[in-house]
Design a protein around this motif. Sequence first.
Motif, PDB file in Angstrom:
ATOM      1  N   ASN A   1       0.819  -1.223   0.000  1.00  0.00           N
ATOM      2  CA  ASN A   1       0.000   0.000   0.000  1.00  0.00           C
ATOM      3  C   ASN A   1       0.849   1.267   0.000  1.00  0.00           C
ATOM      4  N   GLY A   2       2.021   1.212  -0.583  1.00  0.00           N
ATOM      5  CA  GLY A   2       2.853   2.403  -0.662  1.00  0.00           C
ATOM      6  C   GLY A   2       4.081   2.305   0.218  1.00  0.00           C
ATOM      7  N   ASP A   3       4.796   3.407   0.290  1.00  0.00           N
ATOM      8  CA  ASP A   3       6.061   3.466   1.021  1.00  0.00           C
ATOM      9  C   ASP A   3       5.791   3.783   2.488  1.00  0.00           C
ATOM     10  N   THR A   4       6.304   2.983   3.379  1.00  0.00           N
ATOM     11  CA  THR A   4       6.128   3.229   4.811  1.00  0.00           C
ATOM     12  C   THR A   4       7.046   4.333   5.303  1.00  0.00           C
ATOM     13  N   GLY A   5       8.058   4.676   4.537  1.00  0.00           N
ATOM     14  CA  GLY A   5       9.005   5.688   4.974  1.00  0.00           C
ATOM     15  C   GLY A   5      10.010   5.109   5.960  1.00  0.00           C
ATOM     16  N   SER A   6      10.810   5.986   6.516  1.00  0.00           N
ATOM     17  CA  SER A   6      11.866   5.541   7.430  1.00  0.00           C
ATOM     18  C   SER A   6      11.424   5.580   8.886  1.00  0.00           C
ATOM     19  N   ASP A   7      10.407   6.396   9.187  1.00  0.00           N
ATOM     20  CA  ASP A   7       9.950   6.518  10.575  1.00  0.00           C
ATOM     21  C   ASP A   7       8.799   5.544  10.802  1.00  0.00           C
ATOM     22  N   THR A   8       9.134   4.321  11.173  1.00  0.00           N
ATOM     23  CA  THR A   8       8.122   3.275  11.313  1.00  0.00           C
ATOM     24  C   THR A   8       8.139   2.688  12.720  1.00  0.00           C
ATOM     25  N   THR A   9       7.116   1.941  13.022  1.00  0.00           N
ATOM     26  CA  THR A   9       7.046   1.177  14.260  1.00  0.00           C
ATOM     27  C   THR A   9       6.504  -0.204  13.935  1.00  0.00           C
ATOM     28  N   SER A  10       6.712  -1.151  14.802  1.00  0.00           N
ATOM     29  CA  SER A  10       6.282  -2.518  14.532  1.00  0.00           C
ATOM     30  C   SER A  10       5.547  -3.085  15.751  1.00  0.00           C
ATOM     31  N   TYR A  11       4.705  -4.067  15.498  1.00  0.00           N
ATOM     32  CA  TYR A  11       4.010  -4.758  16.572  1.00  0.00           C
ATOM     33  C   TYR A  11       3.669  -6.175  16.106  1.00  0.00           C
ATOM     34  N   LYS A  12       3.452  -7.043  17.062  1.00  0.00           N
ATOM     35  CA  LYS A  12       3.052  -8.410  16.778  1.00  0.00           C
ATOM     36  C   LYS A  12       1.544  -8.423  16.556  1.00  0.00           C
ATOM     37  N   ALA A  13       1.116  -8.744  15.368  1.00  0.00           N
ATOM     38  CA  ALA A  13      -0.286  -8.589  14.985  1.00  0.00           C
ATOM     39  C   ALA A  13      -1.012  -9.917  14.895  1.00  0.00           C
ATOM     40  N   ILE A  14      -2.336  -9.809  15.005  1.00  0.00           N
ATOM     41  CA  ILE A  14      -3.237 -10.922  14.727  1.00  0.00           C
ATOM     42  C   ILE A  14      -3.577 -10.867  13.237  1.00  0.00           C
ATOM     43  N   GLN A  15      -3.338 -11.926  12.514  1.00  0.00           N
ATOM     44  CA  GLN A  15      -3.720 -11.971  11.103  1.00  0.00           C
ATOM     45  C   GLN A  15      -5.111 -12.593  10.982  1.00  0.00           C
ATOM     46  N   THR A  16      -5.958 -11.990  10.160  1.00  0.00           N
ATOM     47  CA  THR A  16      -7.314 -12.498   9.974  1.00  0.00           C
ATOM     48  C   THR A  16      -7.715 -12.410   8.512  1.00  0.00           C
ATOM     49  N   ASP A  17      -8.630 -13.300   8.111  1.00  0.00           N
ATOM     50  CA  ASP A  17      -9.163 -13.215   6.755  1.00  0.00           C
ATOM     51  C   ASP A  17     -10.523 -12.523   6.731  1.00  0.00           C
ATOM     52  N   ALA A  18     -10.971 -11.995   7.892  1.00  0.00           N
ATOM     53  CA  ALA A  18     -12.193 -11.192   7.894  1.00  0.00           C
ATOM     54  C   ALA A  18     -11.986  -9.992   6.974  1.00  0.00           C
ATOM     55  N   SER A  19     -12.978  -9.665   6.186  1.00  0.00           N
ATOM     56  CA  SER A  19     -12.845  -8.600   5.210  1.00  0.00           C
ATOM     57  C   SER A  19     -12.618  -7.253   5.893  1.00  0.00           C
ATOM     58  N   LEU A  20     -11.460  -6.645   5.633  1.00  0.00           N
ATOM     59  CA  LEU A  20     -11.113  -5.317   6.153  1.00  0.00           C
ATOM     60  C   LEU A  20     -10.823  -4.401   4.971  1.00  0.00           C
ATOM     61  N   ASN A  21     -11.274  -3.166   5.066  1.00  0.00           N
ATOM     62  CA  ASN A  21     -11.094  -2.193   4.002  1.00  0.00           C
ATOM     63  C   ASN A  21     -10.683  -0.864   4.604  1.00  0.00           C
ATOM     64  N   PRO A  22     -10.200   0.090   3.777  1.00  0.00           N
ATOM     65  CA  PRO A  22      -9.839   1.405   4.302  1.00  0.00           C
ATOM     66  C   PRO A  22     -10.993   2.018   5.093  1.00  0.00           C
ATOM     67  N   GLY A  23     -10.709   2.408   6.314  1.00  0.00           N
ATOM     68  CA  GLY A  23     -11.738   2.908   7.225  1.00  0.00           C
ATOM     69  C   GLY A  23     -11.990   1.968   8.388  1.00  0.00           C
ATOM     70  N   ASN A  24     -11.551   0.701   8.254  1.00  0.00           N
ATOM     71  CA  ASN A  24     -11.678  -0.250   9.363  1.00  0.00           C
ATOM     72  C   ASN A  24     -10.644  -0.007  10.465  1.00  0.00           C
ATOM     73  N   SER A  25      -9.576   0.740  10.137  1.00  0.00           N
ATOM     74  CA  SER A  25      -8.522   0.981  11.129  1.00  0.00           C
ATOM     75  C   SER A  25      -9.089   1.611  12.398  1.00  0.00           C
TER      76      SER A  25
END
Length: 349
Positions: A252-276
């Motif tokens: 989805n584009g360039d994350t840039g150099s100023d990033t952060t990371s986390y351990k995420a739950i992966q799901t196949d539930a339908s997510l779209n822009p705006g679900n964040s």
Amino acid sequence: MTDSHRREGGYPQENRPGPAGPFGVYPPPPAYPPGTGAAHAKRQRPRPRPVALFAAVAITAALVGGGTAAAVQQFLGTAPGSGPGGFSGSPISQSSAGTVSGVAEQVGPSVVRIDTRGGGGQSTGSGVVITGDGEVVTNNHVISGASEIQVTTSDGKKYAAKLVGTDPDKDLALIRLEGAKGLKPARLGDSGKLRVGEEVVAIGSPDRLTGTVTSGIVSALDREVNVPKSKSPQGERGSGGWPFSFDGRQFNGDTGSDTTSYKAIQTDASLNPGNSGGALVNMAGEVVGMPSAIYSPGNDSSTAGSVGLGFAIPVNAIKADLDSLRKGGPGGAGSPGPSGYGSGFGTSF
């Protein structure tokens, strides 16, 4: 003639001549006391037997008991075969527990839409109500760069919101709705108990569609996801998805150099822009994660969409950060202005 007929069971009369009949004088009465003769024994009413008496008592008790039961049923407003229809109660069927529709009904009122406006334009995300007086937790990238924040609840009410605290390193933020009361807070569960294959429900506001519900499973756990600490100029709606990287690849584009990371739950539930910033919920109606990143194969909003690769921040990380966020968080509450965080005076947009 008054003595011509002796009353049955009477005592013997004196032996005196009786009136003559067609065949002569009536014979004298028998010389035995009344009640001892065979004829008298035959005519005497038999005493009821104990078994018969017991049966009669049982029948009477049954009749009385049946009447009492009928009276109780009438008092309670029920009748045989009518079921519990006479009682007033919740319209939610018990059978809906553990279903997608049941989870949506229970948790839907606790998920809100967040619209922001700033120097980069307008964008939309979601949030989760955690207190009845208007505390809402969301992603930091949902409100990053906003000068105005407006929240819409599931019943359509709109509130201006102010920023309370941010934690860019964890992509979390806390806002408070102004003048809100009586909201329904979500129940925060335990993401440590999640298992791969467990069914989950996602609730959010993709493309400003408030209260959208999708479902799926937990596809994987502890996926390390990298996301930018600040919002891109286009915002989430314009880019077709929030940029993130996984396993050395960028999506989805360039994350840039100023990033952060986390351990995420992966799901196949339908997510779209705006679900964040919305809710990932288990079948017990507990929030177990916050959808934060999706993979969209397109590079613009016209081709963006879910392909079953969504990632959520575990709720245990959110709970651990709430006290810090209430005090401003590592990122602080920001300041008003087009380049800062919201001042809390949202407008209708």
